[in-house]
Scaffold this active site. Structure first.
Site, PDB file in Angstrom:
ATOM      1  N   ALA A  66       0.837  -1.197   0.000  1.00  0.00           N
ATOM      2  CA  ALA A  66       0.000   0.000   0.000  1.00  0.00           C
ATOM      3  C   ALA A  66       0.871   1.247   0.000  1.00  0.00           C
ATOM      4  O   ALA A  66       2.041   1.211   0.396  1.00  0.00           O
ATOM      5  CB  ALA A  66      -0.931   0.004   1.218  1.00  0.00           C
ATOM      6  N   ASP A  67       0.277   2.325  -0.432  1.00  0.00           N
ATOM      7  CA  ASP A  67       0.925   3.626  -0.342  1.00  0.00           C
ATOM      8  C   ASP A  67      -0.135   4.666  -0.033  1.00  0.00           C
ATOM      9  O   ASP A  67      -1.255   4.598  -0.569  1.00  0.00           O
ATOM     10  CB  ASP A  67       1.660   3.981  -1.632  1.00  0.00           C
ATOM     11  CG  ASP A  67       2.519   5.230  -1.460  1.00  0.00           C
ATOM     12  OD1 ASP A  67       3.426   5.206  -0.609  1.00  0.00           O
ATOM     13  OD2 ASP A  67       2.263   6.230  -2.160  1.00  0.00           O
ATOM     14  N   THR A  68       0.209   5.622   0.811  1.00  0.00           N
ATOM     15  CA  THR A  68      -0.723   6.660   1.231  1.00  0.00           C
ATOM     16  C   THR A  68      -0.063   8.012   1.093  1.00  0.00           C
ATOM     17  O   THR A  68       1.080   8.189   1.535  1.00  0.00           O
ATOM     18  CB  THR A  68      -1.177   6.432   2.690  1.00  0.00           C
ATOM     19  OG1 THR A  68      -1.810   5.146   2.791  1.00  0.00           O
ATOM     20  CG2 THR A  68      -2.150   7.507   3.143  1.00  0.00           C
ATOM     21  N   GLU A  69      -0.771   8.948   0.484  1.00  0.00           N
ATOM     22  CA  GLU A  69      -0.230  10.284   0.281  1.00  0.00           C
ATOM     23  C   GLU A  69      -1.289  11.345   0.602  1.00  0.00           C
ATOM     24  O   GLU A  69      -2.484  11.139   0.380  1.00  0.00           O
ATOM     25  CB  GLU A  69       0.245  10.480  -1.163  1.00  0.00           C
ATOM     26  CG  GLU A  69       1.315   9.505  -1.628  1.00  0.00           C
ATOM     27  CD  GLU A  69       2.660   9.686  -0.947  1.00  0.00           C
ATOM     28  OE1 GLU A  69       2.852  10.712  -0.261  1.00  0.00           O
ATOM     29  OE2 GLU A  69       3.521   8.804  -1.122  1.00  0.00           O
ATOM     30  N   ALA A 103      -3.660   3.778  -1.817  1.00  0.00           N
ATOM     31  CA  ALA A 103      -3.771   2.702  -2.793  1.00  0.00           C
ATOM     32  C   ALA A 103      -3.289   1.402  -2.173  1.00  0.00           C
ATOM     33  O   ALA A 103      -2.330   1.376  -1.403  1.00  0.00           O
ATOM     34  CB  ALA A 103      -2.945   3.022  -4.035  1.00  0.00           C
TER      35      ALA A 103
END
Length: 205
Positions: A66-69, A103
């Protein structure tokens, strides 16, 4: 076996809530937004890159990443470089509504699926004393947008529309759907067992 390609303690905690056994992989990928790349495309790509890095280490595994921004005015706020950078981010977020894009990607040798959670977070106005005290606490370090919704920054949030777990780092609704579609999740399982395995690249993801 499911592998979480992240060393984030927040993601480990969240994934464990889904009652699925998993192991943890350390991965590190280049996180640099490309020219003309939208924030949504960027966060999806980074999540996929992390999953691919995990799969390269465990080719027979099912890998979740996952990636978070934090996004304001089409600018992606990454992790602050230092205390001054963190304070600058918080001043820009103060009194405004920003997006948090999170995501999640599920990848194996024969399966690839992803999902995107989009949340809107409205900060109350923050004065300099509040920002300085929060930065001095150390909590902004390593956090996208220089804040942690699960920590003291909860007091800054006047309104949240979307996924609390997504803002925290792993959108559980989307993650559970991907795992169910792959057959990896079983709601009848007991509490999850977490195992840490070899370090792929030596840095938190």
């Amino acid at each position: 076996m499911l592998y979480l390609a992240s060393q984030s303690p927040r993601r480990r905690e969240l994934l464990a809530r889904l009652n699925v056994d998993f192991r943890v992989l350390d991965v590190a990928v280049v996180e640099c937004r490309q020219p003309h790349e939208s924030p949504a495309d960027y966060v999806r790509r980074v999540a996929l890159d992390k999953a691919r890095a995990g799969l390269s280490a465990m080719p027979d595994a099912l890998v979740l990443a996952a990636d978070t921004e934090v996004v304001l005015d089409d600018e992606v706020f990454g992790k602050p470089r230092d205390a001054r950078d963190a304070a600058g981010m918080l001043r820009r977020l103060s009194g405004r509504t920003h997006q948090v894009l999170s995501a999640v990607c599920l990848l194996s040798s024969g399966h690839e699926a992803d999902a995107l959670s989009v949340s809107e977070v409205t900060f109350a106005g923050l004065d300099d004393a509040t920002i300085d005290a929060y930065v001095a606490s150390g909590e902004p370090e390593g956090k996208a947008g220089a804040y942690a919704i699960q920590g003291a920054a909860q007091a800054f949030i006047a309104h949240l529309s979307g996924s609390y777990s997504g803002v925290m780092g792993l959108p559980l609704h989307e993650t559970a759907r991907l795992l169910a579609e792959s057959g990896a999740i079983d709601a009848a399982r007991p509490a999850a067992h977490i195992t840490r395995v070899a370090d792929v690249a030596g840095h938190p993801a």
